[in-house]
Scaffold this active site. Structure first.
Site, PDB file in Angstrom:
ATOM      1  N   GLN A  14      54.893  33.536   0.474  1.00 29.66           N
ATOM      2  CA  GLN A  14      54.521  32.795   1.694  1.00 29.66           C
ATOM      3  C   GLN A  14      53.855  31.459   1.353  1.00 29.66           C
ATOM      4  OE1 GLN A  14      52.028  34.060   5.512  1.00 29.66           O
ATOM      5  NE2 GLN A  14      50.603  33.618   3.864  1.00 29.66           N
ATOM      6  N   LEU A  66      54.375  36.425 -14.705  1.00 33.25           N
ATOM      7  CA  LEU A  66      52.964  36.306 -15.129  1.00 33.25           C
ATOM      8  C   LEU A  66      52.595  37.276 -16.245  1.00 33.25           C
ATOM      9  CD1 LEU A  66      50.553  35.803 -12.110  1.00 33.25           C
ATOM     10  CD2 LEU A  66      51.491  34.140 -13.685  1.00 33.25           C
ATOM     11  N   ALA A  89      51.165  36.856  -7.610  1.00 32.92           N
ATOM     12  CA  ALA A  89      50.348  38.074  -7.719  1.00 32.92           C
ATOM     13  C   ALA A  89      51.077  39.225  -7.062  1.00 32.92           C
ATOM     14  CB  ALA A  89      49.007  37.886  -7.009  1.00 32.92           C
ATOM     15  N   TYR A 102      49.882  47.728 -13.412  1.00 30.90           N
ATOM     16  CA  TYR A 102      50.704  46.523 -13.271  1.00 30.90           C
ATOM     17  C   TYR A 102      49.921  45.431 -12.535  1.00 30.90           C
ATOM     18  CZ  TYR A 102      53.986  43.149 -11.675  1.00 30.90           C
ATOM     19  OH  TYR A 102      54.587  41.958 -11.408  1.00 30.90           O
ATOM     20  N   THR A 134      40.400  35.401  -3.537  1.00 28.97           N
ATOM     21  CA  THR A 134      40.588  36.058  -2.238  1.00 28.97           C
ATOM     22  C   THR A 134      39.301  36.597  -1.637  1.00 28.97           C
ATOM     23  OG1 THR A 134      41.512  38.069  -1.263  1.00 28.97           O
ATOM     24  CG2 THR A 134      41.261  38.088  -3.627  1.00 28.97           C
ATOM     25  N   LYS A 162      41.622  40.698  -9.175  1.00 27.26           N
ATOM     26  CA  LYS A 162      41.353  39.319  -8.740  1.00 27.26           C
ATOM     27  C   LYS A 162      39.936  38.882  -9.141  1.00 27.26           C
ATOM     28  CE  LYS A 162      45.026  37.687  -6.453  1.00 27.26           C
ATOM     29  NZ  LYS A 162      45.620  36.355  -6.626  1.00 27.26           N
TER      30      LYS A 162
HETATM   31  P1  NAP Z   1      53.144  36.793  -1.456  1.00 26.43           P
HETATM   32  O1  NAP Z   1      53.884  36.288  -0.256  1.00 26.43           O
HETATM   33  O2  NAP Z   1      53.082  38.252  -1.719  1.00 26.43           O
HETATM   34  O3  NAP Z   1      53.773  36.034  -2.724  1.00 26.43           O
HETATM   35  C1  NAP Z   1      53.469  36.452  -4.030  1.00 26.43           C
HETATM   36  C2  NAP Z   1      54.316  35.674  -4.992  1.00 26.43           C
HETATM   37  O4  NAP Z   1      54.003  36.088  -6.324  1.00 26.43           O
HETATM   38  C3  NAP Z   1      55.839  35.891  -4.828  1.00 26.43           C
HETATM   39  O5  NAP Z   1      56.492  34.685  -5.103  1.00 26.43           O
HETATM   40  C4  NAP Z   1      56.140  36.911  -5.907  1.00 26.43           C
HETATM   41  O6  NAP Z   1      57.473  36.871  -6.345  1.00 26.43           O
HETATM   42  C5  NAP Z   1      55.230  36.395  -7.010  1.00 26.43           C
HETATM   43  N1  NAP Z   1      54.946  37.397  -8.057  1.00 26.43           N
HETATM   44  C6  NAP Z   1      54.487  38.653  -7.903  1.00 26.43           C
HETATM   45  N2  NAP Z   1      54.319  39.220  -9.118  1.00 26.43           N
HETATM   46  C7  NAP Z   1      54.683  38.297 -10.038  1.00 26.43           C
HETATM   47  C8  NAP Z   1      54.755  38.284 -11.456  1.00 26.43           C
HETATM   48  N3  NAP Z   1      54.400  39.354 -12.175  1.00 26.43           N
HETATM   49  N4  NAP Z   1      55.182  37.167 -12.078  1.00 26.43           N
HETATM   50  C9  NAP Z   1      55.554  36.079 -11.357  1.00 26.43           C
HETATM   51  N5  NAP Z   1      55.531  36.034 -10.010  1.00 26.43           N
HETATM   52  C10 NAP Z   1      55.092  37.134  -9.364  1.00 26.43           C
HETATM   53  O7  NAP Z   1      51.629  36.266  -1.435  1.00 26.43           O
HETATM   54  P2  NAP Z   1      50.975  35.071  -0.579  1.00 26.43           P
HETATM   55  O8  NAP Z   1      50.501  35.622   0.711  1.00 26.43           O
HETATM   56  O9  NAP Z   1      51.859  33.889  -0.623  1.00 26.43           O
HETATM   57  O10 NAP Z   1      49.664  34.799  -1.446  1.00 26.43           O
HETATM   58  C11 NAP Z   1      49.662  33.877  -2.520  1.00 26.43           C
HETATM   59  C12 NAP Z   1      48.502  34.168  -3.453  1.00 26.43           C
HETATM   60  O11 NAP Z   1      47.269  34.080  -2.732  1.00 26.43           O
HETATM   61  C13 NAP Z   1      48.496  35.567  -4.058  1.00 26.43           C
HETATM   62  O12 NAP Z   1      47.956  35.460  -5.352  1.00 26.43           O
HETATM   63  C14 NAP Z   1      47.565  36.363  -3.159  1.00 26.43           C
HETATM   64  O13 NAP Z   1      47.010  37.445  -3.887  1.00 26.43           O
HETATM   65  C15 NAP Z   1      46.551  35.309  -2.824  1.00 26.43           C
HETATM   66  N6  NAP Z   1      45.893  35.423  -1.527  1.00 26.43           N
HETATM   67  C16 NAP Z   1      46.615  35.588  -0.398  1.00 26.43           C
HETATM   68  C17 NAP Z   1      45.964  35.628   0.824  1.00 26.43           C
HETATM   69  C18 NAP Z   1      46.732  35.791   2.105  1.00 26.43           C
HETATM   70  O14 NAP Z   1      46.098  36.128   3.113  1.00 26.43           O
HETATM   71  N7  NAP Z   1      48.017  35.510   2.130  1.00 26.43           N
HETATM   72  C19 NAP Z   1      44.559  35.498   0.873  1.00 26.43           C
HETATM   73  C20 NAP Z   1      43.870  35.309  -0.315  1.00 26.43           C
HETATM   74  C21 NAP Z   1      44.534  35.253  -1.514  1.00 26.43           C
HETATM   75  P3  NAP Z   1      58.648  37.714  -5.604  1.00 26.43           P
HETATM   76  O15 NAP Z   1      59.062  36.860  -4.445  1.00 26.43           O
HETATM   77  O16 NAP Z   1      59.652  37.838  -6.673  1.00 26.43           O
HETATM   78  O17 NAP Z   1      58.040  39.017  -5.166  1.00 26.43           O
HETATM   79  N1  GDD Z   2      49.351  46.496   5.849  1.00 25.16           N
HETATM   80  C1  GDD Z   2      48.862  47.240   6.867  1.00 25.16           C
HETATM   81  N2  GDD Z   2      49.704  48.051   7.558  1.00 25.16           N
HETATM   82  N3  GDD Z   2      47.554  47.136   7.162  1.00 25.16           N
HETATM   83  C2  GDD Z   2      47.087  47.866   8.207  1.00 25.16           C
HETATM   84  C3  GDD Z   2      47.896  48.707   8.964  1.00 25.16           C
HETATM   85  C4  GDD Z   2      49.271  48.826   8.621  1.00 25.16           C
HETATM   86  O1  GDD Z   2      50.034  49.554   9.226  1.00 25.16           O
HETATM   87  N4  GDD Z   2      47.137  49.268   9.929  1.00 25.16           N
HETATM   88  C5  GDD Z   2      45.905  48.804   9.783  1.00 25.16           C
HETATM   89  N5  GDD Z   2      45.855  47.949   8.729  1.00 25.16           N
HETATM   90  C6  GDD Z   2      44.645  47.268   8.233  1.00 25.16           C
HETATM   91  C7  GDD Z   2      44.385  47.451   6.730  1.00 25.16           C
HETATM   92  O2  GDD Z   2      43.796  48.737   6.501  1.00 25.16           O
HETATM   93  C8  GDD Z   2      43.443  46.276   6.477  1.00 25.16           C
HETATM   94  O3  GDD Z   2      42.126  46.635   6.834  1.00 25.16           O
HETATM   95  C9  GDD Z   2      43.941  45.210   7.463  1.00 25.16           C
HETATM   96  O4  GDD Z   2      44.813  45.862   8.377  1.00 25.16           O
HETATM   97  C10 GDD Z   2      44.683  44.038   6.816  1.00 25.16           C
HETATM   98  O5  GDD Z   2      45.705  44.554   5.997  1.00 25.16           O
HETATM   99  P1  GDD Z   2      46.815  43.587   5.326  1.00 25.16           P
HETATM  100  O6  GDD Z   2      47.453  42.754   6.356  1.00 25.16           O
HETATM  101  O7  GDD Z   2      47.687  44.465   4.487  1.00 25.16           O
HETATM  102  O8  GDD Z   2      45.954  42.595   4.452  1.00 25.16           O
HETATM  103  P2  GDD Z   2      44.696  42.777   3.482  1.00 25.16           P
HETATM  104  O9  GDD Z   2      43.511  42.225   4.208  1.00 25.16           O
HETATM  105  O10 GDD Z   2      44.598  44.137   2.954  1.00 25.16           O
HETATM  106  O11 GDD Z   2      45.100  41.829   2.271  1.00 25.16           O
HETATM  107  C11 GDD Z   2      45.638  40.522   2.510  1.00 25.16           C
HETATM  108  O12 GDD Z   2      44.596  39.587   2.617  1.00 25.16           O
HETATM  109  C12 GDD Z   2      43.821  39.401   1.408  1.00 25.16           C
HETATM  110  C13 GDD Z   2      42.729  38.372   1.732  1.00 25.16           C
HETATM  111  O13 GDD Z   2      41.654  38.998   2.338  1.00 25.16           O
HETATM  112  C14 GDD Z   2      46.586  40.195   1.357  1.00 25.16           C
HETATM  113  O14 GDD Z   2      47.272  38.998   1.668  1.00 25.16           O
HETATM  114  C15 GDD Z   2      45.840  39.986   0.058  1.00 25.16           C
HETATM  115  O15 GDD Z   2      46.738  39.497  -0.942  1.00 25.16           O
HETATM  116  C16 GDD Z   2      44.736  38.945   0.305  1.00 25.16           C
HETATM  117  O16 GDD Z   2      43.996  38.741  -0.883  1.00 25.16           O
END
Ligand code: NAP
Ligand code: GDD
Length: 384
Positions: A14, A66, A89, A102, A134, A162
């Site tokens: 994303q 990675l 990640a 992993y 994060t 992380k």
């Molecule tokens: P995402 O949509 O899950 O994208 C993760 C990316 O990492 C994908 O391109 C995935 O490739 C790649 N990847 C996974 N494992 C890998 C590996 N071993 N080697 C190389 N590439 C790998 O995550 P995102 O929401 O864009 O988030 C981006 C970063 O911000 C992540 O590090 C996440 O933990 C962090 N983050 C996200 C949020 C959030 O709310 N979105 C908040 C805080 C931090 P594939 O497409 O091949 O799976």
């Molecule tokens: N995925 C999911 N599916 N979550 C659910 C559901 C369900 O059916 N029902 C309730 N939840 C609750 C989870 O228990 C969690 O408390 C909350 O919704 C958010 O879940 P996610 O959307 O899976 O995100 P996350 O907060 O666990 O993690 C995401 O945000 C982080 C930043 O705070 C990810 O993007 C992480 O990579 C990122 O670091």
């Protein structure tokens, strides 16, 4: 003037997709690390793709991972980037309980591999590094709201990995004078969000329910609270962090927290469907209580109204224990005062406009995607 070169790991995700587009628009040459996959996994960046035979390409993809330090070192050496955005990640918190080793390899050691490659290649003073840290680091929160000085208390293998990534970034900055910074980003969502994160699961399911393609959606913990922003706003902060003279760590958040329950209510409401929650814990359900017909027709279309009217009183949301996590993060709410004052960063989207964007996208997708209509939705039967 020579163009700036950036390397984005996680470019197919994303944030990687939005960031690549943003940097290309700013005139960068963008290199992206892409994992080999048996199916195409570049859907989010296909609109940016350029044929390798084109002159003056702005987006260049490299196979990599990675977990492979030789490959990372070679790519960084060949591309000589001014900026590295380490976004790759294993990013799903619940899945990290199933794949903890992993997750540690990719999310913790992966960061070290990049920092060490930059150091070994003697790019320490040329290459600036952004580490995707994060709000999950705060886990069992020690302070409300959470800011840069709030102590961490990770609650999942993902968050623990992380945590290493965060501190090794700080350590390389202090030990080697590297321009390496952490963005401590709170949850950010968009139409490009992975389908098994809660917001996207909800907007996809609601679109299908509205179109008569699905009866009901099962959720996990409805009482958890998150600080949700739009990914488009958050990638601007990533770029701004690397443009600062001095490296530092920044919380990026909206400062507003909302329960999953309210997110579901607001998303149904966005298309004119009223729901009412009843019961508690595993017994909690939400029923269709009312329809704002004018709004529903405007957002969804009049073909679907009659069928929806007949469903008033039926259950649309249930709870399934399988979606709960072994340890939960109950409350996240960020204080991004530092980013707002030093970077001049402000989010443009509200939660309402984020939901509008996601619902609009998913309704369009479900109407046109015959794979999803035939049952492609079953991919969500995994308990993520
Ligand atoms: P995402 O949509 O899950 O994208 C993760 C990316 O990492 C994908 O391109 C995935 O490739 C790649 N990847 C996974 N494992 C890998 C590996 N071993 N080697 C190389 N590439 C790998 O995550 P995102 O929401 O864009 O988030 C981006 C970063 O911000 C992540 O590090 C996440 O933990 C962090 N983050 C996200 C949020 C959030 O709310 N979105 C908040 C805080 C931090 P594939 O497409 O091949 O799976
Ligand atoms: N995925 C999911 N599916 N979550 C659910 C559901 C369900 O059916 N029902 C309730 N939840 C609750 C989870 O228990 C969690 O408390 C909350 O919704 C958010 O879940 P996610 O959307 O899976 O995100 P996350 O907060 O666990 O993690 C995401 O945000 C982080 C930043 O705070 C990810 O993007 C992480 O990579 C990122 O670091």
């Amino acid at each position: 003037m020579s163009k700036k070169v950036a390397l984005i790991t996680g470019i197919t995700g994303q944030d990687g997709a939005y960031l690549a587009e943003y940097l290309i628009r700013k005139g960068y040459i963008v290199h992206g690390l892409k994992r080999r996959s048996s199916l195409f996994n570049t859907e989010r960046i296909d609109h940016l793709y350029q044929d390798p035979h084109e002159q003056d390409r702005r987006l260049i993809l490299h196979y990599g991972d990675l977990t492979d330090s030789l490959n990372l070192t070679r790519i960084i050496g060949e591309t000589q980037p001014e900026e590295i955005y380490n976004l790759a990640a294993m990013s799903h918190v619940k899945v990290s309980f199933d794949t903890p080793e992993y997750t540690a390899n990719a999310d913790a050691l992966g960061v070290l591999r990049i920092l060490e490659a930059v150091r070994l290649l003697k790019l320490t003073h040329k290459t600036r590094i952004y580490q995707a840290s994060t709000s999950e680091l705060y886990g069992l929160v020690q302070e409300v709201p959470q800011k840069e000085t709030t102590p961490f208390y990770p609650r999942s293998p993902y968050a623990v990995a992380k945590l290493y990534g965060y501190w090794i970034t700080v350590n390389y900055r202090e030990a080697y004078g590297m321009h390496a910074s952490n963005g401590i980003l709170f949850n950010h969502e968009s139409p490009l969000r992975g389908e098994t994160f809660v917001t996207r699961k909800v907007t996809r399911a609601i679109a299908r329910i509205a179109l008569g393609m699905q009866e009901k959606v099962y959720m996990g913990n409805l009482s958890a609270r998150r600080d949700w922003g739009h990914a488009k706003d958050y990638i601007r902060a990533m770029h701004a962090i690397l443009q600062q003279d001095e490296p530092s760590d920044y919380v990026i958040a909206t400062g507003i927290t909302t329960t999953i329950r309210d997110f579901i209510r607001m998303s149904f409401g966005e298309i004119g469907i009223g729901i009412e929650f009843r019961g508690e814990g595993m017994e909690e359900t939400a029923r269709l209580s009312s329809v704002d017909e004018a709004r529903f027709v405007r957002k969804v279309g009049d073909n679907y109204l009659e069928a929806l009217r007949k469903r008033i009183g039926q259950e649309l949301v249930g709870v399934d224990v399988n979606y709960f996590r072994p340890a939960e993060v109950d409350l996240l709410i960020g204080d991004s005062t530092k980013a707002r004052s030093r970077l001049g960063w402000e989010p443009e989207y509200t939660l309402e406009s984020l939901i509008e964007d996601m619902m609009h996208h998913d309704l369009k997708l479900m109407k046109k995607d015959s794979y999803l209509q035939r049952g492609g939705y079953k991919i969500l039967n995994y308990f993520e």
